[in-house]
Design an enzyme around this catalytic site. Structure first.
Site, PDB file in Angstrom:
ATOM      1  N   ASP A 159       4.346   0.499  12.165  1.00  0.00           N
ATOM      2  CA  ASP A 159       2.960  -0.194  11.596  1.00  0.00           C
ATOM      3  C   ASP A 159       3.252  -1.735  12.128  1.00  0.00           C
ATOM      4  OD1 ASP A 159       2.306   1.835  10.401  1.00  0.00           O
ATOM      5  OD2 ASP A 159       3.066   1.597   8.261  1.00  0.00           O
ATOM      6  N   CYS A 205      -5.985   7.718   9.588  1.00  0.00           N
ATOM      7  CA  CYS A 205      -6.165   6.973  10.851  1.00  0.00           C
ATOM      8  C   CYS A 205      -6.056   8.045  12.030  1.00  0.00           C
ATOM      9  CB  CYS A 205      -5.339   5.768  11.086  1.00  0.00           C
ATOM     10  SG  CYS A 205      -5.623   4.579  10.066  1.00  0.00           S
ATOM     11  N   LYS A 240       0.888  -1.212  -0.055  1.00  0.00           N
ATOM     12  CA  LYS A 240       0.124   0.003  -0.096  1.00  0.00           C
ATOM     13  C   LYS A 240       0.721   1.314  -0.106  1.00  0.00           C
ATOM     14  CE  LYS A 240      -1.817   1.642   3.936  1.00  0.00           C
ATOM     15  NZ  LYS A 240      -1.824   2.969   4.162  1.00  0.00           N
ATOM     16  N   ASN A 241       1.906   1.170   0.768  1.00  0.00           N
ATOM     17  CA  ASN A 241       2.658   2.586   0.934  1.00  0.00           C
ATOM     18  C   ASN A 241       3.720   2.668  -0.129  1.00  0.00           C
ATOM     19  OD1 ASN A 241       1.270   3.007   3.503  1.00  0.00           O
ATOM     20  ND2 ASN A 241       3.017   1.904   4.681  1.00  0.00           N
ATOM     21  N   ARG A 289      -8.805  -0.679   4.293  1.00  0.00           N
ATOM     22  CA  ARG A 289      -7.833   0.275   3.743  1.00  0.00           C
ATOM     23  C   ARG A 289      -6.732  -0.114   3.474  1.00  0.00           C
ATOM     24  NH1 ARG A 289      -6.623   4.451   7.459  1.00  0.00           N
ATOM     25  NH2 ARG A 289      -5.450   5.256   5.795  1.00  0.00           N
ATOM     26  N   ARG A 302       0.239  13.972  12.459  1.00  0.00           N
ATOM     27  CA  ARG A 302       1.458  13.485  11.319  1.00  0.00           C
ATOM     28  C   ARG A 302       1.318  15.158  10.241  1.00  0.00           C
ATOM     29  NH1 ARG A 302      -0.290   7.721   9.350  1.00  0.00           N
ATOM     30  NH2 ARG A 302      -2.319   8.398   9.405  1.00  0.00           N
TER      31      ARG A 302
END
Length: 425
Positions: free
Chosen positions: A309, A117, A22-23, A401, A122
């Protein structure tokens, strides 16, 4: 609203493919904004965040087509609306990654401040700081970042940029912007996560000149234009790490196809110290786990340290491991919200700010729990796999997600897990 119903107590065995990261996929979808030529991305995971990003670039005028085999083709030749509105940004922080490419190629952009989230602050100030150093004029008005080049300039200019903190999306945004800037850009204190070298390799295939990606100093020589390319998204190290923790907790023997052991050194080291057997094999990573493992203390930090994570998932393992452990979160201030849900399952945990002290218990007891963020969702799934009785995980839209059909993958390994609608639950 969908939920996951898990009946615990089964070991996991077999093979499971690890999806694209995803990242990595999200910034690489944004990188397609840098060129007027077609870009083809393979191994793109089926995630809600990916769907949101595709909606976003289509809103801008990008032609984006997706097949059923993980390939996305994008063409930004006729992009007409360099804006990322709040309606498409509010659920996904990665939308800020449109700012650098839009500004670099078109000279102006309007991007909403991002959501995502609720795991802590951030800020995007490092993105803004870096782009301003490259000559951009940026103002924050009514929840939007309004960016443009000064009058008379047609390109960003290279600069030496030292961020005040290590920021993954900040590094990615500035890397993409610098690829089309005039002259040389040096990014100091750059993030080193594997998704950044993957993005850099894609940009190099597009004609960018980049050195040092994967280190704390990245050097970019700007070029006049970038071309299209074909690129395969790297395997998701966090999905792989989640499955490693699941097998370590539940027991079993699983091959994670496409996983990269060299992207998971810190996690694998802790799992091996706990008693799991893990080896890199041709085409992936194999884990074997028998009996109750030993609890491991750790603190999260930037790559190549233990990833934030993976904190929640490893905490689920520690909750049922032998002995006491201390887990310290150094990246996000609100990333302990899963603790209260683990307590509902019978875990023994005390928290003090960003530190949790766990005393492992022989078993957890199934209950209804609620996910609070993406990785907390995965933590509760792992806990459900080892809990006695039924565990019902609510608010799994967080899970969708970032995980590509996790219930189907776990089910194929022998877990008793199903997605149920709110009415059935």
């Amino acid at each position: 609203m969908d939920k996951l119903l898990i009946r615990g107590g089964r070991s996991l065995r077999g093979e499971v493919p690890v999806s694209g990261a995803k990242n990595a996929a999200l910034p690489e979808l944004c990188a397609a904004l840098l060129t007027a030529e077609p870009v083809v991305l393979h191994n793109v995971p089926r995630l809600e965040d990916v769907s949101t990003m595709l909606k976003l670039v289509r809103h801008m005028g990008v032609v984006a087509e997706r097949d059923g085999n993980g390939t996305v083709t994008l063409n930004a030749a006729d992009l007409s609306n360099p804006e990322a509105p709040y309606e498409l940004v509010k659920t996904m922080r990665a939308s800020v990654l449109a700012l650098g490419p839009l500004l670099a190629r078109f000279g102006h952009a309007k991007v909403s401040l991002p959501g995502g989230c609720g795991i802590g602050s951030r800020p995007v100030d490092q993105h803004i700081k870096g782009l301003r150093a490259m000559g951009a004029e940026i103002e924050v008005e009514h929840g939007y970042m309004m960016a443009k080049l000064p009058a008379g300039r047609t390109r960003l200019r290279g600069a030496r940029i030292t961020t005040d903190m290590v920021t993954v999306t900040g590094t990615e945004n500035l890397l993409m912007a610098a690829a089309l800037a005039e002259g040389e850009t040096v990014l100091e204190n750059a993030a080193q996560e594997p998704e950044i070298p993957d993005l850099a390799e894609m940009l190099i295939a597009m004609g960018a000149k980049i050195e040092g990606h994967g280190t704390s100093r990245i050097r970019i020589q700007g070029v006049d234009a970038l071309r299209g390319c074909s690129h395969t998204v790297v395997a998701d190290r966090i999905e792989a790490g989640t499955f490693l923790c699941a097998v370590a907790a539940a027991g079993g023997d699983v091959l994670l196809k496409h996983a990269r052991a060299d992207h998971l050194d810190a996690v694998i080291d802790k799992l091996q110290e706990a008693g799991a057997q893990i080896e890199a094999v041709e085409g992936g990573v194999r884990i074997q786990s028998r009996g109750r493992l030993k609890a491991q203390s750790f603190r999260t930090t930037e790559y190549p340290g233990f990833p934030t994570d993976m904190q929640a998932q490893f905490m689920a393992l520690n909750a049922v491991s032998e002995g006491a452990s201390t887990v310290t979160e150094t990246i996000f201030e609100n990333r302990m919200m899963h603790v209260n849900e683990l307590l509902r399952l019978g875990a023994r945990i005390q928290t003090d700010g960003r530190t949790a002290v766990l005393e492992g218990v022989p078993r957890l007891s199934g209950a209804s729990v609620m996910a609070t963020d993406l990785r907390a969702s995965a933590c509760l799934v792992i806990a459900g796999l080892v809990a006695e009785g039924e565990t019902l995980v609510d608010r799994i839209y967080h899970l969708d997600r970032g995980y590509d059909r996790i219930e189907a993958k776990l089910g194929a390994l022998g877990a008793d897990i199903e997605r149920v609608s709110g009415s059935r639950a």
